[in-house]
Design an enzyme around this catalytic site. Structure first.
Site, PDB file in Angstrom:
ATOM      1  N   ARG A  93     -86.621 -47.685  77.906  1.00  0.00           N
ATOM      2  CA  ARG A  93     -86.387 -47.951  76.518  1.00  0.00           C
ATOM      3  C   ARG A  93     -86.147 -46.481  75.950  1.00  0.00           C
ATOM      4  NH1 ARG A  93     -88.936 -51.741  72.188  1.00  0.00           N
ATOM      5  NH2 ARG A  93     -89.558 -52.989  74.025  1.00  0.00           N
TER       6      ARG A  93
ATOM      7  N   GLY B  62     -83.054 -44.865  76.777  1.00  0.00           N
ATOM      8  CA  GLY B  62     -81.951 -45.555  76.631  1.00  0.00           C
ATOM      9  C   GLY B  62     -81.557 -45.684  74.916  1.00  0.00           C
TER      10      GLY B  62
ATOM     11  N   GLU C 180     -79.537 -51.012  80.006  1.00  0.00           N
ATOM     12  CA  GLU C 180     -80.372 -52.035  80.601  1.00  0.00           C
ATOM     13  C   GLU C 180     -81.657 -51.424  80.457  1.00  0.00           C
ATOM     14  OE1 GLU C 180     -82.805 -53.371  83.198  1.00  0.00           O
ATOM     15  OE2 GLU C 180     -80.855 -53.349  84.603  1.00  0.00           O
TER      16      GLU C 180
ATOM     17  N   CYS D  20     -87.021 -54.457  87.021  1.00  0.00           N
ATOM     18  CA  CYS D  20     -86.878 -54.539  85.554  1.00  0.00           C
ATOM     19  C   CYS D  20     -87.182 -56.065  85.250  1.00  0.00           C
ATOM     20  CB  CYS D  20     -85.211 -54.162  85.121  1.00  0.00           C
ATOM     21  SG  CYS D  20     -83.970 -54.252  86.374  1.00  0.00           S
TER      22      CYS D  20
END
Lengths: 522, 522
Positions: free
Chosen positions: A235, A238, A255, A292
């Site tokens: 995260r 991202g 993702e 994930c």
């Protein structure tokens, strides 16, 4: 120092520095040195990709499809060498994981992407005859694909799902190899280059860098020559990529994190608690939990059976071998997340210490909190512990499970186990209704790990699982539409239209004509 | 002080202040006072919408479709009053614009949305039988719809295209009326409330506020109870909204600025320059140029005929009546943009002064620069002059037109006029290839104004025309997908699936089963 793949050739990088991969099972450095590319490398790759895109627009789709298929064959032909190096770089076992699961998945994806490219149905061709307006989805331009650490093949920027869908939609790709498996990426890039030459596609249709600084990455994403981004990873990374792409108004598909809640309703626990416990253990610990879609939050209603379930799970976690993590950073990240959860009041049922396996590792870890504790600190207790760890939430009641679900962030998946004879149906309905809106994929009686590559799959979900809840990263033909723009032709003369929008329909593709799906010609 | 529409009732606002609309043709204030809502109003509207959404998820689609149709009928029944007030607030003429064009377009949109809601084909139902994975697009949650100043009906947050597609996809809407036509919005909201009650939909399915401060708007967009945003308006406001939505990871659909380049190739000019000139004048000056698709940049290759074309256009601009602009802010904004273009070297061929029409107005303005000038300052010379003004770029050659196109930002539309007998074909191909990637809709031999509401329409395009190049704001069923999430069901028991994903297909809808579009049952 290894070379980068630039515009159809292996060339010396304009490097800012270099790095070596490590064998996480031995913690020894691997011998090859890889460059950290400077802006100069990115700049020339963007320029080449920009030119390649103009040429790609003229290429017959068949040539792109054949390229993807040829590439798949070449990967298969070199499977042993690729899997061996991937094993050295990631500690993922050659068998069955790399050679019999991930590599076939990768080549299957390339072939499905080829089929989607050839068929072109993904483009949703639409024609309104009376006003002579026609539209479809078409290629958008060079795409940066940044793959994750945990799938050296199936999500690799040079051959994975984002790569395959971006190429099949007609876009050049600038792949950034993940620095934890540069050698694997290099072998794949050698095959991509051979396949590009064989297909006579533009040289810069696929290029590859090994590593870039964050500031150069941000500059790349903001650059007008880049049309979009596909990213799989943490995260933290991202969100930075998203910020750069959002600033520039570009499509970005991320993702990121997901804790994949699994709710086990009381009658299911009674019916088949032992089986579910075994499934859960397997799902949590496979590949040391580095998926994930690994189940990170287990909701279970308090009872003697729940107590027994947790005890059983603890035994299984303790008895299971401790897997090797992908890197030291993975071990440190997992330890930090578990420490954080503990500091928030999570009780460590088992595990909670570093080591225990070969190389970088962390004990299989089971934690628990009460439903009240979770509801008291719902955001922090959703901290993702990426690896072989999971948190059980011991709920007062099934109703409390709904309250928990209501406070969940966006996730890739959500699972509900319920009685086979309807005894949980009253509890299922309100929980599923809330959970449905929080996740991309809702499962019944099934653990979330295992993401089939199929048209109906959604490997996606609301933020922060991804950056847009309307798209899947896995599954063809839908995943191609991420890397496209909607192109409308208003009163454009027929001979100037793309073939798929002309009056005749020689290939019998399904098009929406005057609001009806049909295989007829206009 | 007028009341806001909150949760099924007209209630007093918790106001921070108030405002009055103005009649732009007379510059006189209209009598009604409207509230600027505080956070308290937004907070309670979000809470009500959140609850409404949970109920909407249980509503039969038919009821939502019938609501949209009933609402359309009610708008038609009150057409005279609505159009009269809209005329007072916007100076757009009742006939033909408001009563015979925009209102029928609005009710047509509501009915097309109803049909899309009923049919549900927009949701792209997809089934993979072997693995029993099924997915479709479904409602996402409360949507904020912020309409623009220039379409008091067809894009109004309370009844326009974004409203219709958000509702038809199953989402509640919180509409923000545009403060330039609050009374029109109020009349429409009265009808929406009657239709909601008649349909027995959740009270907060549609709510309306008149105005909010920017900081409260940002807070609303970031709030977890809001699922997405539809906005039409200026780039300045749109970018702020985008930043807030991006921060929160929410889908946001923006329709912002566009200068809609029109290229007139040499042989077309020779064949039918006079006709094109007349078309261009009409397109530039209709509604005083206040269309998002108004042609703002005209590319024409230098020649005696080009000289004659510009002279003719100048005469037409001078001879045409000067329209009233929507507001003082519109007049000031247009003047500022023209001043900026002049300061960059654009020559004013005619116009260039404020006034000349009733109320807020600005002279019909034609400007020109050379192709070299444009290429020297391509970004600044793309400043949008929203209103009755346009900039001619006098190109050295058709090739220079391609260079100009290459430097264009994303636009909603791009038009190319070319010879009817093929004499421009060599020039057309390279220009179209470049322009195609820059615009959502490519036109041949046609001005961009006029956006048909049809399935194949794309009212969208690359940033900064919009925030995502893959979606259209106009046209059904596609526009519904903007306000949806992809929902996948993995191994979910059949009776728990949404009807459209169950085995039987009683309505014969087209679904993708095992990668084939079919109307068969599973």
């Amino acid at each position: 120092m290894q070379k980068i793949l630039f515009n159809g050739n292996w060339v010396d990088a304009q490097a800012n520095g270099s790095f070596q991969a490590e064998n996480p099972a031995t913690t020894e450095l691997l011998p090859e040195h890889y460059p950290i590319s400077s802006w100069g490398d990115i700049d020339r790759a963007l320029a080449a990709a920009d030119t390649a895109f103009e040429h790609l627009l003229e290429m017959p789709r068949e040539r792109i499809a054949a390229f993807l298929e040829d590439y798949a064959e070449r990967i298969e032909a070199r499977s042993a060498e690729i899997c061996q190096l991937a094993n050295q770089e990631t500690a993922l076992p050659v068998e069955p994981r790399l050679a019999s699961v991930e590599l076939p998945r990768t080549t299957n994806q390339l072939r499905q992407a080829a089929a989607a490219c050839r068929d072109q149905g993904w483009s949703l061709p639409t024609i309104d005859r009376q006003i002579n307006v026609r539209s479809y989805h078409s290629a958008i331009g060079p795409i940066a694909v940044l793959g994750p650490n945990n799938f050296p093949l199936a999500y690799n920027g040079i051959c994975g799902g984002d790569f395959a869908s971006a190429i099949a939609a007609g876009n050049p790709v600038i792949a950034k190899a993940h620095p934890l498996h540069p050698g694997t990426s290099r072998l794949l890039a050698e095959e991509v280059l051979a396949a590009l030459r064989h297909a006579d596609l533009p040289a810069a249709t696929v290029q590859m860098l090994y590593a870039i600084d964050y500031s150069d990455g941000e500059r790349m994403i903001r650059d007008h020559r880049l049309a979009g981004v596909g990213f799989t990873g943490s995260r933290q990374a991202g969100l930075k990529i998203k910020a750069a792409a959002d600033w520039a108004g570009k499509p970005v598909y991320l993702e990121m994190s997901s804790i994949n809640p699994v709710f086990i309703l009381p009658a299911a626990l009674q019916e088949r608690g032992d089986d579910i416990c075994e499934e859960l253990k397997t799902s949590c610990l496979m590949a040391a939990g580095q998926f994930c879609t690994s189940p990170g939050l287990i909701g279970i209603v308090e009872s003697d059976l729940a107590e027994r379930f947790v005890s059983q799970l603890k035994e299984k976690f303790n008895a299971a071998p401790v897997g090797t993590l992908l890197a030291k950073s993975g071990q440190l990240g997992l330890a930090a997340a578990i420490d954080k959860l503990q500091s928030l009041g999570a009780e460590v049922v088992c595990g909670g210490t570093s080591g225990g396996g070969n190389g970088y590792s962390y004990a299989n870890t089971l934690m628990q909190v009460s439903g009240d504790q979770f509801l008291d600190q719902p955001d922090d207790l959703q901290t993702e512990a990426f690896g072989n760890a999971t948190l059980v939430v011991r709920l007062d009641s099934a109703e409390q499970g709904v309250d928990v679900a209501r406070l969940l962030e966006g996730n890739l998946t959500g699972s509900i186990y319920s009685s086979n004879v309807g005894a949980d149906d009253a509890a299922y309905a309100p929980l599923a209704k809330v959970l449905r809106q929080k996740v991309g994929r809702l499962l019944n009686d099934k653990m979330p790990t295992g993401v089939a590559v199929a048209a109906a799959m959604n490997h996606g979900g609301p933020f922060p699982a991804t950056g847009h809840p309307g798209f899947t990263a896995v599954g063809f033909p839908g995943s191609l539409r991420r890397f496209s723009m909607l192109q409308c032709f208003d009163n454009v003369r027929e001979e100037r239209l793309p073939e798929i929008l002309r009056d005749p329909n020689p290939t019998g593709i399904v098009r929406m004509i005057d609001n009806q799906w049909t295989t007829e010609s206009v």
